[in-house]
Design an enzyme around this catalytic site. Structure first.
Site, mmCIF file in Angstrom:
data_model
loop_
_atom_site.group_PDB
_atom_site.id
_atom_site.type_symbol
_atom_site.label_atom_id
_atom_site.label_comp_id
_atom_site.label_asym_id
_atom_site.label_seq_id
_atom_site.Cartn_x
_atom_site.Cartn_y
_atom_site.Cartn_z
ATOM 1 N N GLY A 46 0.825 -1.203 0.000
ATOM 2 C CA GLY A 46 0.000 0.000 0.000
ATOM 3 C C GLY A 46 0.857 1.250 0.000
ATOM 4 O O GLY A 46 2.043 1.196 0.341
ATOM 5 N N LEU A 94 6.834 1.737 3.452
ATOM 6 C CA LEU A 94 7.800 2.201 2.449
ATOM 7 C C LEU A 94 8.557 3.457 2.918
ATOM 8 O O LEU A 94 9.620 3.758 2.400
ATOM 9 C CB LEU A 94 7.111 2.454 1.106
ATOM 10 C CG LEU A 94 6.599 1.199 0.377
ATOM 11 C CD1 LEU A 94 5.888 1.576 -0.920
ATOM 12 C CD2 LEU A 94 7.722 0.210 0.093
ATOM 13 N N GLU A 138 -2.797 2.369 5.907
ATOM 14 C CA GLU A 138 -2.842 3.471 4.936
ATOM 15 C C GLU A 138 -3.774 4.585 5.390
ATOM 16 O O GLU A 138 -3.489 5.767 5.218
ATOM 17 C CB GLU A 138 -3.257 2.961 3.552
ATOM 18 C CG GLU A 138 -2.348 1.895 2.947
ATOM 19 C CD GLU A 138 -0.873 2.243 2.990
ATOM 20 O OE1 GLU A 138 -0.513 3.433 2.940
ATOM 21 O OE2 GLU A 138 -0.067 1.302 3.087
ATOM 22 N N HIS A 141 -2.121 6.982 7.676
ATOM 23 C CA HIS A 141 -1.221 7.948 7.027
ATOM 24 C C HIS A 141 -1.962 9.254 6.722
ATOM 25 O O HIS A 141 -1.367 10.324 6.753
ATOM 26 C CB HIS A 141 -0.684 7.384 5.701
ATOM 27 C CG HIS A 141 0.569 6.562 5.839
ATOM 28 N ND1 HIS A 141 1.737 7.063 6.357
ATOM 29 C CD2 HIS A 141 0.837 5.278 5.503
ATOM 30 C CE1 HIS A 141 2.677 6.116 6.340
ATOM 31 N NE2 HIS A 141 2.152 5.017 5.825
HETATM 32 ZN ZN ZN Z 1 3.133 3.244 5.521
#
Ligand code: ZN
Length: 198
Positions: A46, A94, A138, A141
Site C-alpha cells: 500500500g 515504504l 494506509e 497515514h
Molecule cells: Zn506506511
C-alpha cells in the site's frame, strides 16, 4: 507512468493531516496511477498520498498474494465505518526502509470510499487478512499517524529503528490502546494453550 519519491520517516509531511478531495481531477487520477506504479516498483502492499508529498485523502492498496493476479485498489476520501476484534500485526512501511515491528490492529474493518470514477463503494476486510491491516495502516497515514505509533513494545521498535539507521520513536505520538493490547494478549494466551494441547 512515473515513479514518485517516497518521503522517509522524519519528513514533516508524514505527520501532516491530509485534505479531502473535492474533485477527482486529471491530476488526482494521475497521482493515483503514479502511486500504484511506485508501490509496485518498491514491492509495497500500500501507499498513501502524503508519502509521495501530496496531502490528499487518497491511498492505494494491492493485497493480492504473489500467485494471484494484480488487484490494484484506489481509495479516495476513505472512512473506516466499523472496526472490531484485535490483532497482532508485524508491519513495515515504504517510508521506513527495511524496518519492521509488531503493532496493534483491529482484526476486522469495514471501509467506505470513492473509486477513481467517483463511485462510492463499501468493502468489508475479513478478519486477520493483509488487506484489513493495510487499510488501517494506509488510512492512518491520512491523519499523520504512523505504524510505529501502534507499537506493542517501545523498546523493540526503537532498537529496530536504530538498527536500520532511522530516527527513534516520537513518544508524543505513541497511542495508548490499552483495550486493544488486552484483547491481543488474551488471544495469545489462547493460542499458547492450543499449542500445548497438541
Ligand atoms: Zn506506511
Amino acid at each position: 507512468m512515473a515513479i514518485l519519491k517516497v518521503a522517509k520517516y522524519g519528513d514533516k509531511i508524514l505527520r501532516t493531516p491530509s485534505k479531502e478531495i473535492h474533485k477527482i481531477s486529471a491530476k488526482i487520477q494521475k497521482l493515483a496511477e503514479d502511486m500504484l506504479d511506485t508501490m509496485y516498483k518498491q514491492d509495497g502492499v500500500g501507499l498513501a498520498a502524503p508519502q509521495v508529498g501530496e496531502n490528499y485523502r487518497l491511498f492505494v492498496i494491492d493485497a493480492a498474494a504473489a500467485d494471484e493476479p494484480l488487484n490494484p485498489m484506489v481509495f479516495i476520501n476513505p472512512k473506516i465505518i466499523k472496526k472490531s476484534g484485535a490483532a497482532n500485526s508485524f508491519e513495515g512501511c515504504l517510508s521506513f526502509p527495511d524496518a519492521y515491528t509488531n503493532v496493534r490492529r483491529y482484526s476486522e474493518v469495514i471501509v467506505r470510499a470513492k473509486d477513481l470514477k467517483g463511485r462510492i463503494f463499501t468493502l468489508e476486510a475479513k478478519a486477520g487478512t493483509l488487506l484489513c491491516r493495510a487499510i488501517q495502516h494506509e488510512n492512518d497515514h491520512l491523519d499523520g499517524i504512523l505504524f510505529i505509533d501502534h507499537s506493542r513494545s517501545r523498546f523493540t521498535t526503537d532498537e529496530e529503528l536504530a538498527t536500520k539507521g532511522l530516527n527513534p520513536l516520537e513518544p508524543d505520538y505513541l497511542l495508548e490502546e490499552e483495550e486493544l493490547e488486552k484483547e491481543i494478549q488474551k488471544l495469545e494466551t489462547v493460542q499458547m494453550e492450543e499449542v500445548k494441547e497438541i
